[in-house]
Write a protein that holds these residues in place. Sequence first.
Motif, PDB file in Angstrom:
ATOM      1  N   PHE A 125       2.641 -13.364   1.112  1.00  0.00           N
ATOM      2  CA  PHE A 125       3.053 -12.002   0.784  1.00  0.00           C
ATOM      3  C   PHE A 125       1.818 -11.124   0.750  1.00  0.00           C
ATOM      4  O   PHE A 125       0.809 -11.488   0.165  1.00  0.00           O
ATOM      5  CB  PHE A 125       3.730 -11.950  -0.598  1.00  0.00           C
ATOM      6  CG  PHE A 125       5.120 -12.507  -0.618  1.00  0.00           C
ATOM      7  CD1 PHE A 125       6.198 -11.721  -0.234  1.00  0.00           C
ATOM      8  CD2 PHE A 125       5.354 -13.807  -1.020  1.00  0.00           C
ATOM      9  CE1 PHE A 125       7.486 -12.223  -0.261  1.00  0.00           C
ATOM     10  CE2 PHE A 125       6.640 -14.322  -1.053  1.00  0.00           C
ATOM     11  CZ  PHE A 125       7.713 -13.527  -0.674  1.00  0.00           C
ATOM     12  N   GLN A 126       1.908  -9.975   1.376  1.00  0.00           N
ATOM     13  CA  GLN A 126       0.827  -8.984   1.360  1.00  0.00           C
ATOM     14  C   GLN A 126       1.345  -7.743   0.647  1.00  0.00           C
ATOM     15  O   GLN A 126       2.276  -7.095   1.129  1.00  0.00           O
ATOM     16  CB  GLN A 126       0.402  -8.630   2.787  1.00  0.00           C
ATOM     17  CG  GLN A 126      -0.805  -7.756   2.877  1.00  0.00           C
ATOM     18  CD  GLN A 126      -2.059  -8.485   2.435  1.00  0.00           C
ATOM     19  OE1 GLN A 126      -2.265  -9.653   2.757  1.00  0.00           O
ATOM     20  NE2 GLN A 126      -2.888  -7.819   1.657  1.00  0.00           N
ATOM     21  N   TYR A 127       0.782  -7.446  -0.526  1.00  0.00           N
ATOM     22  CA  TYR A 127       1.191  -6.277  -1.315  1.00  0.00           C
ATOM     23  C   TYR A 127       0.262  -5.124  -0.975  1.00  0.00           C
ATOM     24  O   TYR A 127      -0.958  -5.271  -1.052  1.00  0.00           O
ATOM     25  CB  TYR A 127       1.132  -6.605  -2.805  1.00  0.00           C
ATOM     26  CG  TYR A 127       2.022  -7.773  -3.159  1.00  0.00           C
ATOM     27  CD1 TYR A 127       3.374  -7.578  -3.403  1.00  0.00           C
ATOM     28  CD2 TYR A 127       1.524  -9.067  -3.216  1.00  0.00           C
ATOM     29  CE1 TYR A 127       4.203  -8.649  -3.700  1.00  0.00           C
ATOM     30  CE2 TYR A 127       2.341 -10.142  -3.519  1.00  0.00           C
ATOM     31  CZ  TYR A 127       3.675  -9.926  -3.758  1.00  0.00           C
ATOM     32  OH  TYR A 127       4.490 -10.984  -4.048  1.00  0.00           O
ATOM     33  N   CYS A 128       0.839  -3.987  -0.608  1.00  0.00           N
ATOM     34  CA  CYS A 128       0.018  -2.886  -0.128  1.00  0.00           C
ATOM     35  C   CYS A 128       0.584  -1.532  -0.556  1.00  0.00           C
ATOM     36  O   CYS A 128       1.757  -1.415  -0.904  1.00  0.00           O
ATOM     37  CB  CYS A 128      -0.114  -2.961   1.386  1.00  0.00           C
ATOM     38  SG  CYS A 128       1.316  -3.576   2.279  1.00  0.00           S
ATOM     39  N   ASP A 129      -0.278  -0.535  -0.511  1.00  0.00           N
ATOM     40  CA  ASP A 129       0.134   0.829  -0.848  1.00  0.00           C
ATOM     41  C   ASP A 129       0.905   1.481   0.298  1.00  0.00           C
ATOM     42  O   ASP A 129       1.787   2.294   0.080  1.00  0.00           O
ATOM     43  CB  ASP A 129      -1.089   1.681  -1.201  1.00  0.00           C
ATOM     44  CG  ASP A 129      -1.739   1.237  -2.501  1.00  0.00           C
ATOM     45  OD1 ASP A 129      -1.004   0.829  -3.429  1.00  0.00           O
ATOM     46  OD2 ASP A 129      -2.974   1.285  -2.584  1.00  0.00           O
ATOM     47  N   ASP A 130       0.555   1.145   1.540  1.00  0.00           N
ATOM     48  CA  ASP A 130       1.224   1.693   2.713  1.00  0.00           C
ATOM     49  C   ASP A 130       1.609   0.522   3.621  1.00  0.00           C
ATOM     50  O   ASP A 130       0.771  -0.012   4.361  1.00  0.00           O
ATOM     51  CB  ASP A 130       0.306   2.672   3.444  1.00  0.00           C
ATOM     52  CG  ASP A 130       0.984   3.370   4.610  1.00  0.00           C
ATOM     53  OD1 ASP A 130       1.881   2.774   5.249  1.00  0.00           O
ATOM     54  OD2 ASP A 130       0.606   4.518   4.900  1.00  0.00           O
ATOM     55  N   VAL A 131       2.867   0.113   3.544  1.00  0.00           N
ATOM     56  CA  VAL A 131       3.340  -1.058   4.288  1.00  0.00           C
ATOM     57  C   VAL A 131       3.138  -0.878   5.788  1.00  0.00           C
ATOM     58  O   VAL A 131       2.643  -1.781   6.474  1.00  0.00           O
ATOM     59  CB  VAL A 131       4.819  -1.353   3.952  1.00  0.00           C
ATOM     60  CG1 VAL A 131       5.382  -2.436   4.857  1.00  0.00           C
ATOM     61  CG2 VAL A 131       4.964  -1.762   2.486  1.00  0.00           C
TER      62      VAL A 131
END
Length: 190
Positions: A58-64
């Motif tokens: 899983f990659q958690y990001c501000d701008d998917v």
Amino acid sequence: MKLAVCNFWSADKLAHHTNKDGFLRALAHLRDDYGWETRFFKLAKQETGSLVHPYVTFQYCDDVVEEVLSWEPDAVLLFSDLSFPEIGRLGESGIPVAIAFNGGPFDEYEHVPDLFFVESRVYYDRFKGHGRNVVRAFGTNQDIFYPIPEQPKVFKAFYPANMSLWKRTELFAEAMGKDGISYWIISKKI
């Protein structure tokens, strides 16, 4: 093959860490049996970063969308409904986009996915009637949810769902009364 899976709502990392549902298991199947590199991009609820799950990272990001495009995938699989403007941004990228459709009446970005995966005949008929490339492809994971003969039956039905008005959960409650149990995530959209 690099497959970016994404949705555009945030959730707690603990929920992902303990999740071993059929959808995530399918991603592991692509990795293990076909050599695909898969990554699941999600909106960060708190901090950004990665979570290595047994089935997928899983990659958690501000701008998917920005993160997906910088990863340069061969294809994108949305795990979503059709209401998010980010879908339009991904559609402009030229990367093939498919959707594991989560349901709902939204159709703002129906023109973007090249392929729809749906779980019900209703959604199959809806998108097929609109001329879309659609496959009825998923539903209950029967490796996880199966009858246990020695377990006494307490409820006649279980309804896991996103609690949105369009799901009409009151019909389930009216029909099942005390014989049904449900687990909901409350939608902030509707």
